[in-house]
Design an enzyme around this catalytic site. Structure first.
Site, PDB file in Angstrom:
ATOM      1  N   ASP A 214       0.946  -1.149  -0.176  1.00 15.01           N
ATOM      2  CA  ASP A 214      -0.220   0.004   0.078  1.00 15.01           C
ATOM      3  C   ASP A 214       0.810   1.445   0.141  1.00 15.01           C
ATOM      4  O   ASP A 214       0.572   2.209  -0.815  1.00 15.01           O
ATOM      5  CB  ASP A 214      -0.869  -0.092   1.419  1.00 15.01           C
ATOM      6  CG  ASP A 214      -1.828   1.032   1.320  1.00 15.01           C
ATOM      7  OD1 ASP A 214      -2.526   1.331   0.257  1.00 15.01           O
ATOM      8  OD2 ASP A 214      -1.990   1.861   2.342  1.00 15.01           O
TER       9      ASP A 214
ATOM     10  N   LYS B  55     -10.204   7.679 -10.424  1.00 14.09           N
ATOM     11  CA  LYS B  55      -9.732   6.592 -10.076  1.00 14.09           C
ATOM     12  C   LYS B  55      -8.270   6.125 -10.581  1.00 14.09           C
ATOM     13  O   LYS B  55      -7.991   6.414 -11.729  1.00 14.09           O
ATOM     14  CB  LYS B  55     -10.497   5.467 -10.345  1.00 14.09           C
ATOM     15  CG  LYS B  55     -11.823   5.318  -9.657  1.00 14.09           C
ATOM     16  CD  LYS B  55     -12.784   3.904 -10.168  1.00 14.09           C
ATOM     17  CE  LYS B  55     -14.051   4.052  -9.458  1.00 14.09           C
ATOM     18  NZ  LYS B  55     -14.785   2.918 -10.104  1.00 14.09           N
TER      19      LYS B  55
END
Length: 167
Positions: free
Chosen positions: A81, A127
């Protein structure tokens, strides 16, 4: 607010501006002031326009253990992440993780030199689609992740008193 000297993952074009990540010096992944953090230092490659990569070299110890001798799965997720989040900056956006998938391919060993690398794949509106992988010193892929990040609204950030890189 002056930027910490240890924010080496920030491109030179953003130095001197107070952004959210520069205020977040206690970030578990890259925060220089977090005594329990991973203290990851990323380098970014922007040589392919619109498709930056970020890379960090690291070695973890028993504080990050899951199964004996291996990195905890949650730390592996954090590494992936964190790497994916670092490629939002060269894209001139501030974004948060919306969704992440992880493939744990092989156990990730403690006390060994490892690399985490991330790549921007494409964008659809707000996105951003990224991928990352953790590699052993011999280049074996140990874990892989895909993530969707959502760009934060600039007006909302400005009202909160934060700046971010400009287009």
């Amino acid at each position: 607010m002056p930027m910490p000297d240890d924010c080496r993952h920030a491109p030179a074009s953003t130095k001197g501006r107070s952004t959210i990540d520069e205020r977040a010096n206690h970030c578990f992944g890259c925060g220089p002031e977090n005594p329990q953090g991973l203290h990851l230092v990323f380098s970014t490659d922007t040589s392919v326009p619109g498709h930056p990569t970020a890379t960090a070299h690291f070695q973890l110890d028993r504080l990050h253990e899951g199964p004996p001798g291996y990195v905890h799965g949650g730390i592996i997720a954090t590494l992936l992440d964190e790497a994916m989040s670092k490629i939002n900056r060269p894209l001139n956006v501030l974004a948060v993780t919306r969704h992440m998938e992880i493939d744990y391919l092989r156990p990730v060993p403690l006390y060994q030199s490892l690399t985490v690398t991330s790549h921007h794949l494409h964008r659809e509106g707000r996105k951003l689609f990224h991928r990352a992988e953790i590699l052993s010193s011999d280049g074996t892929t140990l874990a892989r992740g895909k993530g969707i990040f959502i760009e934060l609204d600039r007006a909302l950030l400005a009202r909160a008193g934060f700046t971010q890189p400009e287009d």
